[in-house]
Design an enzyme around this catalytic site. Structure first.
Site, PDB file in Angstrom:
ATOM      1  N   GLU A   1       0.820  -1.211   0.000  1.00  0.00           N
ATOM      2  CA  GLU A   1       0.000   0.000   0.000  1.00  0.00           C
ATOM      3  C   GLU A   1       0.856   1.264   0.000  1.00  0.00           C
ATOM      4  OE1 GLU A   1      -2.783  -0.046   3.261  1.00  0.00           O
ATOM      5  OE2 GLU A   1      -3.971  -1.667   2.379  1.00  0.00           O
TER       6      GLU A   1
ATOM      7  N   GLU B   1      -6.342  -7.404  -0.480  1.00  0.00           N
ATOM      8  CA  GLU B   1      -6.614  -7.248   0.958  1.00  0.00           C
ATOM      9  C   GLU B   1      -7.958  -6.554   1.151  1.00  0.00           C
ATOM     10  OE1 GLU B   1      -3.230  -5.744   3.490  1.00  0.00           O
ATOM     11  OE2 GLU B   1      -4.812  -4.513   4.376  1.00  0.00           O
TER      12      GLU B   1
END
Ligand code: IDC
Length: 340
Positions: free
Chosen positions: A179, A266
């Site tokens: 991320e 995710e």
């Protein structure tokens, strides 16, 4: 007589209870699963075609699975029986190995020994997944290090090593930056990704590679404006159902409409913090969108940490063979959803 009936009823209840408690090997549905093919036998080597992940015959596939918590935090869940439970009891087809780069004994911030320990955990995990015919994602889990270029040199050496080791594996997928955040632009991620893709491709011409997107892997709409032309590349989109609702579904929809191959590597039912309220209503809405578009997705996280995104109850110390009642509220939702 009354007493006899009561005893018989109790014995029956006990037998039923024992059946539901018993290890995966003797659960009734497992026989069917065991006879059936493994995920790898079903789909073969995965590829990307247009906006879709496809099987070796070019048919769109949607994988569902579970992510470990940080490998340094919860190494005990990397065991074959755990992965087998996830495959046979939950219906998981893919396991994601979250290897933090910076936090808590991260790959780039811990000791040299820690680095070795993490690599040997990945080795074990990949071996278990290969034996079980599960797909496995090696996730370079950047987070507080914000920009993947922070540890670009380390990442490059890591992926060279991994791709060399696993080039012959048909089930290994690489996720090169979990991320990106802290204002990291797509152009910066793209330049990092270009290097990693080249490095991996030198060893492995075909593996699917997932590239993280700006703002905690949510700006897929921005990535869609300038994606890679090379083959078998996908883009990460992450959501936490309690925090991310309609506006984020619109972002994902925009990327889908633009033809971007998205992988939800995710998601959580909790708030973005990994804790707080769980929203099953929003989680249902998300799954409807993912199912409709055959987008693969992976639930965060396989641990019993006392936070609402954990799939195992904090009071449950089992590291495999969980019963439904051993699972958290989020865990039960993921279990029920994947078994459908
Ligand atoms: C969280 C964990 C938590 C840990 C923290 C470290 O759930 O136990 O203390 O990381 O900073 C992400 C990240 C993922 C986060 C998760 C929840 O990829 O590492 O895990 N999350 O905050 N993105 C959005 C949410």
């Amino acid at each position: 007589m009354k007493q006899l009936k009561k005893t018989a009823a109790m014995l029956l209840a006990l037998a039923l209870c024992l059946t539901s408690m018993c290890a995966p090997a003797c659960a009734p549905e497992t026989a069917a699963y065991a006879a059936a093919k493994t995920p790898l036998q079903r789909y073969g080597r995965l590829k990307v075609s247009g906006a879709h992940l496809v099987n070796s015959k070019g048919k769109a596939v949607q994988l569902k699975g579970v992510s470990t918590h940080g490998l340094s935090w919860y190494p005990q869940y990397v065991n074959k029986k755990a992965f087998q439970t996830l495959r046979d009891k939950w219906g998981a087809e893919v396991i994601r190995l979250a290897m933090y780069t910076a936090e808590y004994n991260g790959y780039c911030t811990g000791s040299a020994q820690n680095k070795k320990d993490l690599e040997s955990l990945i080795d074990k995990a990949v071996a278990y997944c290969s034996q079980l015919g599960l797909y496995v994602i090696i996730d370079w889990h950047i987070l507080s290090d914000g920009n993947p270029n922070t540890y670009k040199k380390e990442a490059n050496a890591f992926f060279r090593k991994m791709a060399k080791k696993y080039a012959s594996h048909k089930n290994v997928i690489y996720e090169i930056c979990n991320e990106p955040n802290g204002g990291t632009q797509w152009a910066q991620i793209r330049s990092y990704a270009k290097t990693m893709i080249n490095t991996i491709r030198k060893q492995d011409k075909n593996a699917v590679i997932i590239v993280g997107t700006p703002t905690w892997s949510q700006d897929v709409d921005i990535a869609a404006q300038n994606p890679f032309k090379s083959k078998n590349i996908m883009y990460a989109f992450h959501y936490y159902a309690s925090t991310h609702t309609d506006a984020y579904r619109q972002k994902l929809q925009a990327a889908i409409n633009a033809g971007l191959p998205v992988f939800v590597s995710e998601y959580g039912l909790s708030e973005a913090s990994g804790n707080g309220a769980v929203s099953k209503t929003e989680a249902d809405k998300w799954m409807k969108l993912l199912d409709k578009n055959k987008i693969s997705c992976i639930a965060w996280n396989l641990s019993n940490k006392a936070e609402t995104s954990s799939l195992i109850n904090s009071g449950c110390a089992k590291t495999y063979g969980w019963k439904r009642s051993d699972l958290s509220e989020a865990g039960k939702w993921v279990y029920d959803m994947m078994r459908k």
